[in-house]
Design an enzyme around this catalytic site. Structure first.
Site, short mmCIF file in Angstrom:
data_model
loop_
_atom_site.label_atom_id
_atom_site.label_comp_id
_atom_site.label_asym_id
_atom_site.label_seq_id
_atom_site.Cartn_x
_atom_site.Cartn_y
_atom_site.Cartn_z
N TRP A 18 62.82 -17.21 -12.92
CA TRP A 18 63.66 -16.43 -13.83
C TRP A 18 64.01 -15.13 -13.13
CZ3 TRP A 18 66.11 -17.96 -18.01
CH2 TRP A 18 66.77 -16.99 -18.77
N ASN A 29 63.53 -22.60 -26.91
CA ASN A 29 62.99 -21.63 -25.96
C ASN A 29 62.30 -20.50 -26.71
OD1 ASN A 29 63.06 -20.30 -23.08
ND2 ASN A 29 63.81 -18.72 -24.48
N GLU A 30 61.01 -20.32 -26.44
CA GLU A 30 60.23 -19.21 -27.00
C GLU A 30 60.39 -19.09 -28.51
OE1 GLU A 30 61.09 -15.63 -24.78
OE2 GLU A 30 59.85 -16.28 -23.09
#
Length: 645
Positions: free
Chosen positions: A505, A369-370
């Protein structure tokens, strides 16, 4: 036969650095598990984050066991690293705060025993995560159990796995399943498959392909049908071990034009991301907490959940299986690549896959993630991504791999083209202006990569239920702006139906100790529901209007009770075809529409409002005031305000 007993009660917690010998005799706070010591980190606006290596001590009598049995201790979650000592001997060391691990303690047991566990959430560049937008809680925050098993048993020593690997498939109208048993010692394994009513539908041996005639499919939220597979181990003429696991028959695939396909039919994945923590208790949740989270997610009508950014509790995966939520499961390989932690990321991926392999709900493994947020070690990061993706494909060829790209990661970034499918964390309209950029971004990606399956892994906007605006704008943290943002995003995704999945989110506000926004420090307020799960923000209901089939009406802005002007707009969310609005007891107007109904009404000093559609109704009261209520405006330095009603 195996016997399992939890030992969650009667521990001592010692919040200081000690040696194992010192911890065994030190005084401490009397506690029961689950427990975390830093459930309020960052939430006072300061930087007094409680990260350390602290001790949990438990005294217990050895459980009765036969000569042909062993005794294991099992931990479901210790954050982030754990050293486990029994009677002064190191029996387990584990790095990774979100997964199950076990140790055979038979040889170290006495009649009276002292168990000392050092839980360590200090900074450690060899263990993920170390950089992320959520709080790193410390503690033993899931169950601890003693397990008595025969020396001939289903394996207990391989990455916390169950000892049985269930691989289902669909062949025409029939289901086929192969159950591979892994055993310690010896013996013969019998496999029996039962339907939901307990009827035997197939039986055979480990490794055989068993056929279930006219199998009922696990069909998402419409029909999450589960079978039960029982594995019995026989040695010396008697059954010595037995385990049962549920599974489901289903087919799934991803298509760049049709999106996600479940059991041969397009099934657009529209859902939420979930962080697991709660106020003051952090990750130390009860089953009732998990049940409440599931009820709220299901109320929106979501059909999928991204379990961010780590392995969640086994019980919550159970709930996803039972409720038909398609799951994106991932490890905390997040934000910043750390070359010295490559082996740890791989270990956590092995634990996730081996422990959750049998789940009907899981269709994809998230590898990162990211991870491009920081530019260092780019070459090693790309090489490791290929290695990690290759491992996942080898360990589980039945599922897909994915990752969540950082917003600033370019369309052609190499990391975005390693996994089977890809999704982006994009906050266009929140961190940068203009909602319409979402449409442009999606169209441009599709123009460049028409054969690449695309999703949104994160999107959202902050909102505090005590903050309101007549003219909402980006950054004001008002409930009204968040609602406008999500209204746009839902329409945007309708314009791009080929997107395989979209994930809000977040479902719930969650703790992020480094933040200080929205008038409440240590929190991320992008949730559709508040941190304590007591307040559903208006945005919750726009998703319910789009996704849920349960009729309802909801008046937005009910907490925006003090308003200026001679008139105001009343906005109602509903999944019905028409809504009638009553003002001070009289019918004002009936509107036909689609999900959003707007009424412009005159304001009296006190205006009682009621929205009605069939048997559904909602009501509120609005007061006319001369000046805008200053409590509705974001004051960065203000203390947290009470907005629970």
């Amino acid at each position: 036969m195996r016997k399992i007993s939890t030992i969650n009660d009667g521990w001592r917690f010692i919040k200081r650095s000690l040696s194992p010998a010192e911890a065994a005799t030190a005084d401490g706070e009397a506690i029961d598990l689950p427990y975390t010591w830093n459930g309020t980190d960052g939430q006072d606006g300061g930087n007094d984050y409680v990260r350390g290596a602290f001790w949990f001590v438990k005294r217990f009598k050895a459980p009765p066991a036969e000569a042909d049995e062993d005794i294991y201790i099992e931990f479901k979650g210790v954050n982030s690293s754990a050293l486990v000592y029994l009677n002064g001997k190191l029996v387990a060391e584990h790095h990774g705060g979100y997964s199950t691990f076990r140790a055979n303690i038979t040889q170290h047991l006495r009649e009276e025993n002292t168990l000392c566990v050092c839980a360590d959430n200090r900074k450690n560049e060899a263990v993920y995560p170390q950089t992320a937008d959520f709080t790193f809680y410390g503690g033993i925050y899931r169950d601890v159990s003693l397990i008595i098993v025969n020396k001939n048993r289903f394996d207990m020593d391989y990455y916390g796995a169950s000892g049985i690997k269930i691989t289902p498939a669909v062949n025409g109208a029939d289901g086929e399943v192969v159950a591979e048993a892994y055993i310690t010692g010896g013996g013969e394994v019998k496999i029996t498959v039962y339907d939901k009513d307990g009827n035997t539908v197939a039986s055979g041996a480990s490794g055989e392909r068993l056929t279930v005639k006219n199998a009922r499919l696990w069909n998402g939220v419409a029909d999450p049908y589960l079978y039960t597979l029982k594995a019995e181990l026989t040695a010396d003429g008697k059954i010595v071990d037995c385990i049962s696991r549920r599974f489901g028959f289903r087919t799934f695939s991803f298509d760049p034009d049709k999106g996600f396909i479940l059991n041969g039919k397009p099934y657009p994945l529209r859902g939420v991301c979930r962080h697991q923590d709660r106020p003051k208790r952090g990750n130390a949740l009860t089953r009732a907490d998990h049940d409440e989270d599931m009820r709220l997610i299901m109320e929106t009508g979501a059909n999928t959940v991204r379990l961010a950014h780590y392995q969640h509790d086994d019980y919550f995966y159970d709930l996803c299986d039972e409720n038909g939520l398609v799951v994106w499961a991932e490890i905390p390989y997040i934000s910043r690549h750390m070359p010295q932690a490559n082996d740890n990321a791989l270990s956590q991926m092995k634990e996730l896959i081996y422990q959750q392999y049998n789940r009907a709900s899981i269709v994809m493994w998230g590898v990162s993630n990211e991870i491009t947020m920081y530019g260092k070690h780019k070459k090693d990061m790309l090489a490791f991504h290929k290695r990690l993706n290759a491992f996942v494909k080898e360990a589980d060829p039945s599922r897909y791999t994915t990752l969540a790209c950082f917003a600033m990661c370019g369309f052609n970034n190499k990391s975005a083209h390693i996994t089977d499918i890809v999704a982006w964390n994009l906050y266009l309209g929140w961190y940068v202006p203009f909602f319409f950029l979402n449409d442009l971004w999606i169209k441009f990606f599709r123009l460049l990569h028409p054969k690449r399956c695309l999703g949104y892994s994160e999107y959202g906007a902050e909102a505090m239920p005590n903050l309101h605006s007549k003219r909402p704008r980006r950054g004001d943290n008002s409930e009204e702006y968040q609602a406008l943002y999500h209204e746009y995003m839902l329409k945007c995704f309708e314009r791009h139906p080929y997107m395989w999945g979209t994930y809000v989110w977040n479902m719930f506000d969650f703790a992020a100790d480094a933040r200080n926004q929205g008038g409440e420090a240590g929190m991320n307020h992008k949730g559709l529901v508040t941190f304590d799960r007591r307040t559903k923000k208006d945005s919750f209901y726009i998703y319910k209007a789009y996704w849920s089939k349960q009729p309802f009406v909801h008046i937005t802005g009910k907490r925006f009770a003090n308003r200026t002007g001679k008139s105001t707009v009343i906005k109602v969310y509903s999944n019905t075809q028409s809504v009638s609005l009553y003002v001070n007891g009289k019918l004002f107007k009936t509107l036909k529409g689609d999900k959003i109904f707007k009424f412009k009404i005159p304001l009296a000093q006190v205006t009682d409002i009621k929205a009605v559609s069939g048997d559904c109704c909602d009501e509120c009261t609005i007061r006319r005031v001369k000046k805008a209520d200053p409590d509705y405006k974001l004051h960065v330095k203000s203390q947290t305000q009470s907005w629970q009603k």
